[in-house]
Design an enzyme around this catalytic site. Structure first.
Site, PDB file in Angstrom:
ATOM      1  CD1 TRP A  20       0.409   0.656   3.155  1.00 41.47           C
ATOM      2  CD2 TRP A  20      -0.123  -1.745   3.161  1.00 41.47           C
ATOM      3  NE1 TRP A  20       0.861   0.059   4.420  1.00 41.47           N
ATOM      4  CE2 TRP A  20       0.443  -1.253   4.333  1.00 41.47           C
ATOM      5  CE3 TRP A  20      -0.679  -3.066   2.756  1.00 41.47           C
ATOM      6  CZ2 TRP A  20       0.827  -2.462   5.392  1.00 41.47           C
ATOM      7  CZ3 TRP A  20      -0.383  -3.933   3.716  1.00 41.47           C
ATOM      8  CH2 TRP A  20       0.251  -3.549   4.749  1.00 41.47           C
ATOM      9  NE  ARG A  21       4.760   2.085   4.746  1.00 41.54           N
ATOM     10  CZ  ARG A  21       5.719   1.575   5.629  1.00 41.54           C
ATOM     11  NH1 ARG A  21       6.796   0.869   5.355  1.00 41.54           N
ATOM     12  NH2 ARG A  21       5.178   1.750   7.029  1.00 41.54           N
ATOM     13  CD  GLU A  33      -3.769   3.690   7.140  1.00 44.19           C
ATOM     14  OE1 GLU A  33      -3.725   3.421   8.557  1.00 44.19           O
ATOM     15  OE2 GLU A  33      -2.318   3.881   6.614  1.00 44.19           O
ATOM     16  CB  THR A  39      -4.284  -5.686  12.818  1.00 39.23           C
ATOM     17  OG1 THR A  39      -5.874  -5.790  13.063  1.00 39.23           O
ATOM     18  CG2 THR A  39      -3.892  -6.991  12.121  1.00 39.23           C
ATOM     19  N   GLY A  77     -10.587  -9.916  14.120  1.00 32.15           N
ATOM     20  CA  GLY A  77     -11.279  -9.286  15.295  1.00 32.15           C
ATOM     21  C   GLY A  77     -11.893  -8.091  14.677  1.00 32.15           C
ATOM     22  CE1 TYR A 116      -2.719   6.478  11.714  1.00 30.64           C
ATOM     23  CE2 TYR A 116      -4.483   5.117  11.263  1.00 30.64           C
ATOM     24  CZ  TYR A 116      -3.032   5.558  11.195  1.00 30.64           C
ATOM     25  OH  TYR A 116      -2.008   4.678  10.607  1.00 30.64           O
ATOM     26  CG  ASP A 134      -0.486   5.702  14.669  1.00 29.25           C
ATOM     27  OD1 ASP A 134       0.498   6.371  15.181  1.00 29.25           O
ATOM     28  OD2 ASP A 134      -0.249   4.470  14.097  1.00 29.25           O
ATOM     29  CB  CYS A 195      18.031   4.157  23.074  1.00 27.00           C
ATOM     30  SG  CYS A 195      16.175   4.169  23.642  1.00 27.00           S
ATOM     31  CB  CYS A 198      17.519   5.926  18.430  1.00 24.40           C
ATOM     32  SG  CYS A 198      16.333   7.121  18.124  1.00 24.40           S
ATOM     33  CB  CYS A 204      15.475  10.988  22.557  1.00 21.85           C
ATOM     34  SG  CYS A 204      14.132  10.254  23.402  1.00 21.85           S
TER      35      CYS A 204
END
Length: 345
Positions: A20-21, A33, A39, A77, A116, A134, A195, A198, A204
Site C-alpha cells: 500500500w506504500r 488502514e 492489528t 477481530g 486518524y 496513532d 536506543c 537510534c 531525545c
C-alpha cells in the site's frame, strides 16, 4: 525542522516494502488502514493481499455479499470494521461513482473512517498537509519531547495533533506521516527500544532523562468483563449440526456460532447436561461429552471469554441442519473456527 528531516531520511533508508506504500490509489490505502487498525502489519499483510485478490477494486468489494467479506476477515477481530468496510465500499461505489473523497474533511463523513484514518488517506493519496496521530505517533512524540500528558485523557489527542501539525512539512507530508508511524513501529517500540542505534539518541529528551520506559503516560485502564460461554455441537447420524447467525449488536455480529448457553460462572458437565436437556426438549439426547478438557480463554479488548465446547449426540433429525461438510464455508469467530479445525468437526 531538523527532527522532521532526520525522520524522513531514516524512513527512506529503513522503511518496509509494503504494497500500500507503492501507490496513491486511495482504495488500497483505505483498505490497508482499516485492516491495520488494532492489528500488527505482520498479521494484517496476508489479509490485505487476500482482500486485494478477492476484490481488486472498490466496486468488487461493494458487490460482494457481507458473509463473503466476514469470512475473509475471519481472525482479524473487531468485526464491526469489516461491516463498516463493506458499507463504505458500497457508498463509494454506488453513490460516489467509485471515487473516494479527496480531502480529510469529506473522508471523515464515511462510515468507519475516523480522524486518524482520514488523515492517513488524505496525506498518502492526495498529499494533504494533515498529520496522523496513532499509538506510534503518541509514543515517538511523548519520548522525544518528554510529554507527560496522559494519552488516555480527553485533551491528549488535541495536544499531540497540534505538535504534529507544527512538525509536518508542507512538502511531502505523506513521507513525514509514513516516517513517524514507521519509526514508532520498528525503532521506537513500546518495549525495549534499541536506543543505542537510534538517530535521536543525542536529542531525545526521554533518553537523556532515562525515562524512555515511562513514556507515553497512560493511566486509564479498560474494565474487562468475564463471560462464560458453553457452545453445543449437536450431531446426529446424518452428519448434520446446528449453527446460528448472531444478529444482535455486540461482539461477532453477523458471524455464526453453535447454540450457546451462557452462564454466570463455570459449570460442570452434569449441570450443563441438565440445562441442555431442559432447553432442547425437541431432541432425543443420547450423550453429552466435553470436547476440551481445559477451559479455552479468549481475550478481547473489553471481555475475557471462558469457553467450553460440548458434543451433544441426538438420535432424531435436525430440522434445517447444516451438513458438516459445509461448516467451514461460514464466517465464524476465530476461536470457534479454530475449534472446528482442531477437532475436525
Amino acid at each position: 525542522m531538523t527532527f522532521s528531516n532526520s525522520l524522513v531520511r531514516w524512513y527512506l533508508q529503513n522503511k518496509r516494502d509494503l504494497p500500500w506504500r507503492n501507490t496513491i490509489n486511495p482504495y488500497p490505502i483505505w483498505l490497508s488502514e482499516i485492516i491495520l487498525q488494532q492489528t500488527r502489519v505482520a498479521q494484517g499483510l496476508p489479509y490485505f493481499n487476500a482482500f486485494i485478490d478477492a476484490f481488486p477494486t472498490v466496486f468488487d468489494l461493494a458487490k460482494a455479499d457481507e458473509q463473503e467479506v466476514l469470512k475473509l476477515w475471519q481472525g482479524l477481530g473487531y468485526y464491526s470494521r469489516a461491516r463498516n468496510l463493506h458499507k463504505t465500499a458500497q457508498i463509494v461505489a454506488f453513490e460516489l461513482e467509485g471515487k473516494f473523497p479527496n480531502n480529510y474533511t469529506d473522508l471523515l463523513k464515511l462510515k468507519g473512517i475516523g480522524e486518524y484514518t482520514a488523515a492517513a488517506i488524505a496525506s498518502f493519496a492526495y498529499k494533504e498537509v494533515v498529520p496522523v496521530v496513532d499509538g506510534n505517533v503518541f509514543r515517538v512524540l511523548a519520548r522525544y519531547f518528554n510529554l507527560e500528558t496522559d494519552i488516555a485523557s480527553s485533551g491528549a489527542k488535541r495536544e499531540f495533533s497540534a505538535l504534529a501539525k507544527q512538525l509536518i512539512p508542507n512538502q511531502n507530508p505523506d513521507l513525514f506521516n509514513q516516517a513517524i508511524m514507521e519509526f514508532g513501529a520498528i525503532q521506537c517500540t513500546p518495549k525495549n527500544p534499541n536506543c543505542d542505534v537510534c538517530i535521536f539518541n543525542t536529542s531525545c529528551a526521554a533518553l537523556q532523562k532515562k525515562i524512555v520506559d515511562q513514556l507515553p503516560v497512560k493511566t486509564k485502564k479498560t474494565k474487562v468483563t468475564n463471560r462464560f460461554l458453553n457452545y453445543l455441537v449437536f450431531l446426529n447420524d446424518d452428519n448434520k449440526t446446528i449453527i446460528n447467525k448472531r444478529t444482535e449488536k455486540g461482539i461477532w455480529r453477523n458471524l455464526y456460532e453453535f447454540p450457546l448457553i451462557e452462564t454466570e460462572n463455570e459449570k460442570d458437565l452434569e449441570t450443563i447436561t441438565n440445562v441442555i436437556t431442559n432447553r432442547f426438549k425437541e431432541y432425543t439426547i443420547t450423550d453429552v461429552v466435553a470436547y476440551n478438557e481445559a477451559q479455552i480463554i479468549h481475550k478481547l479488548s473489553h471481555q475475557k471469554l471462558h469457553i467450553n465446547f460440548y458434543k451433544v449426540v441426538i438420535s432424531n433429525e435436525i430440522l434445517e441442519g447444516i451438513d458438516l461438510s459445509l461448516l467451514r464455508t461460514f464466517p465464524f469467530p476465530i476461536v470457534i473456527f479454530n475449534f472446528i479445525e482442531k477437532y475436525s468437526i
